[in-house]
Design a protein around this motif. Structure first.
Motif, short mmCIF file in Angstrom:
data_model
loop_
_atom_site.label_atom_id
_atom_site.label_comp_id
_atom_site.label_asym_id
_atom_site.label_seq_id
_atom_site.Cartn_x
_atom_site.Cartn_y
_atom_site.Cartn_z
N ILE A 171 4.52 3.88 -4.78
CA ILE A 171 5.74 3.66 -6.48
C ILE A 171 5.97 2.22 -6.51
O ILE A 171 5.72 0.91 -5.82
CB ILE A 171 6.76 4.10 -5.61
CG1 ILE A 171 7.06 5.86 -5.73
CG2 ILE A 171 7.90 3.94 -6.70
CD1 ILE A 171 7.08 6.03 -3.53
N SER A 172 5.42 2.44 -7.77
CA SER A 172 5.49 0.53 -7.83
C SER A 172 5.84 1.13 -9.93
O SER A 172 5.88 2.11 -10.32
CB SER A 172 4.15 0.00 -7.88
OG SER A 172 2.96 1.27 -9.26
N TYR A 173 5.98 -0.83 -10.84
CA TYR A 173 6.69 0.01 -12.30
C TYR A 173 5.76 -1.05 -12.85
O TYR A 173 5.67 -0.31 -14.07
CB TYR A 173 8.38 -0.77 -12.56
CG TYR A 173 8.17 -2.35 -11.65
CD1 TYR A 173 8.50 -2.51 -10.25
CD2 TYR A 173 7.99 -3.73 -12.36
CE1 TYR A 173 8.70 -4.18 -9.95
CE2 TYR A 173 7.81 -4.19 -12.19
CZ TYR A 173 8.65 -4.64 -10.40
OH TYR A 173 8.60 -6.33 -10.28
N LYS A 174 4.46 -2.17 -12.44
CA LYS A 174 4.21 -2.78 -13.14
C LYS A 174 2.76 -2.11 -14.00
O LYS A 174 2.61 -1.80 -14.98
CB LYS A 174 3.39 -3.50 -12.11
CG LYS A 174 4.25 -4.80 -12.10
CD LYS A 174 4.32 -5.86 -10.86
CE LYS A 174 5.45 -6.75 -10.73
NZ LYS A 174 4.31 -8.03 -9.80
N PRO A 209 5.44 10.84 2.47
CA PRO A 209 5.33 9.56 3.03
C PRO A 209 5.24 8.75 1.96
O PRO A 209 4.47 9.27 1.43
CB PRO A 209 4.07 9.47 4.05
CG PRO A 209 3.18 11.07 4.69
CD PRO A 209 4.35 11.72 3.48
N MET A 210 6.08 7.68 1.98
CA MET A 210 5.79 6.87 0.72
C MET A 210 6.08 5.74 0.68
O MET A 210 6.76 5.28 1.74
CB MET A 210 6.58 7.28 -0.41
CG MET A 210 6.78 8.77 -0.77
SD MET A 210 5.98 8.75 -1.82
CE MET A 210 6.73 10.58 -2.76
N MET A 211 5.42 4.19 -0.01
CA MET A 211 6.09 3.26 0.40
C MET A 211 5.53 2.82 -1.24
O MET A 211 5.23 3.12 -1.86
CB MET A 211 4.47 3.06 1.17
CG MET A 211 4.17 0.74 1.72
SD MET A 211 3.60 0.58 2.52
CE MET A 211 3.28 1.26 4.09
N TYR A 212 6.82 1.37 -1.06
CA TYR A 212 6.84 0.61 -2.30
C TYR A 212 5.88 -0.26 -2.35
O TYR A 212 5.45 -1.07 -1.03
CB TYR A 212 8.19 -0.23 -2.31
CG TYR A 212 8.34 -0.98 -3.30
CD1 TYR A 212 9.35 -1.88 -3.60
CD2 TYR A 212 8.54 -0.02 -4.75
CE1 TYR A 212 10.03 -1.86 -4.82
CE2 TYR A 212 8.31 -0.59 -5.60
CZ TYR A 212 9.41 -1.83 -5.68
OH TYR A 212 10.17 -2.30 -7.27
N MET A 213 4.92 -0.73 -3.80
CA MET A 213 4.16 -1.33 -3.59
C MET A 213 4.31 -2.48 -3.37
O MET A 213 3.03 -3.09 -2.55
CB MET A 213 3.73 -1.26 -5.21
CG MET A 213 2.17 -1.69 -5.66
SD MET A 213 0.94 -1.36 -4.75
CE MET A 213 1.06 -0.11 -5.92
N PRO A 214 4.60 -3.36 -3.08
CA PRO A 214 4.86 -4.85 -2.52
C PRO A 214 4.94 -4.37 -1.30
O PRO A 214 3.67 -4.88 -0.62
CB PRO A 214 6.71 -5.11 -2.80
CG PRO A 214 6.78 -4.74 -3.74
CD PRO A 214 6.13 -2.80 -3.72
#
Ligand code: VAH
Length: 310
Positions: A171-174, A209-214
């Protein structure tokens, strides 16, 4: 000097910016088939490159004095099911082109992402282990699992230091996602802010399963900077940060946008999601090179909403 292939994609943009911060802008050459993502403009060298054109790729590696390649170009799960032959061909031949050149030019390191999409319906659903029954049922998963064995082969037979991570949904916003089944977890934030409503293409209890981009960017750099002898898995490492379902993330968003509503209209991507585990065991990565995630669902939601609203 690093070459990032697929630098204008969801992971590529952020990885390129992170690598430039560490190694210096001029030491990270960004490349993609598409034109340069606007976030990259003015931040360092950019070349147009088709990873399927092995000769051109080889010329660029020599001309630019490349010593490491990060290969992010791929067709993801949802798009792959609509274009199976293209997905297999790009994902497989792209990797083989890079591995061959890495061997011929004695590159010092190669990074290539795999995915939890390698797991299939016969893999354990909870805390899916590093080594288990792995029978992928999507072209994307088949190509990523086959690619893992090619990485292992080039390491053992030719000494190519290629390293890999099985990314969860990111997941990311950029920058925009690239046609994945987990993209709902990105779309939901944009829709929540713009329309206060989201029509979700997965069922509410689809736990993935999920992960934040940073976290994913940091995992990639920590993996690549670890001493080679610590990298004992040369197929690809399970890594994990959290697992959640559409109703979990909707409830978390509602804490910040109380009037947010969600509707569930599963489409063909539900079948893909159903074939994957709900959670991943990443103890091997934690033990081998010290992996440790930082963002949970609550922290990610705050960061996503803050950055998308600004
Ligand atoms: C996809 N985002 O949905 C990618 C990822 C685990 C999912 O591989 O295809």
């Amino acid at each position: 000097k690093i070459l990032v292939i697929g630098a204008s994609g969801q992971i590529g943009v952020e990885l390129t910016l992170a690598l430039r911060k560490i190694y210096g802008a001029g030491n990270v050459v960004a490349s993609d088939l598409r034109e340069q993502n606007e976030l990259l403009q003015g931040t360092g060298p950019y070349v147009s490159l088709d990873v399927m054109n092995k000769e051109m790729l080889h010329v660029q590696v020599i001309r630019q004095g490349i010593t490491q390649i990060y290969l992010l170009a791929a067709i993801l799960s949802a798009t792959g099911e609509k274009n199976p032959n293209l997905a297999w061909h790009l994902n497989m031949q792209g990797l083989l082109n890079v591995l061959d050149i890495a061997r011929e030019e004695k590159l010092s390191k190669v990074y290539w992402p795999s995915s939890i999409a390698v797991f299939g319906p016969t893999s354990p659903k909870n805390d899916c282990p590093q080594r288990t029954i792995i029978e992928p049922t999507t072209v994307y998963g088949i190509s990523k699992y086959a690619g893992e064995f090619w990485c292992n082969y080039f390491f053992n037979k030719y000494g190519v230091d290629v390293r890999s991570l099985r990314y969860p949904g990111l997941i990311s916003y950029k920058s925009a996602p690239g046609g994945g089944t987990t993209d709902y977890a990105i779309e939901i934030f944009h829709e929540a802010i713009e329309n206060k409503h989201y029509d979700c293409f997965l069922q509410k209890d689809t736990f993935l399963p999920m992960m934040y981009m940073p976290d994913a960017i940091r995992a990639t750099i920590e993996l690549m900077e670890a001493p080679s002898e610590k990298i004992k898995t040369r197929t690809s490492y399970n890594i994990s940060a959290m697992s959640f379902s559409p109703e979990n993330i909707a409830a978390e968003i509602k804490k910040h946008i109380p009037e947010f509503t969600i509707n569930y209209e599963p489409d063909y991507r539900q079948t893909i999601a159903n074939s994957w585990p709900g959670s991943i065991d990443d103890n091997v990565a934690r033990n081998d090179w010290g992996w440790n995630p930082k963002f949970d669902l609550s922290a990610m939601t705050i960061d996503m909403l803050t950055n998308l609203k600004s």
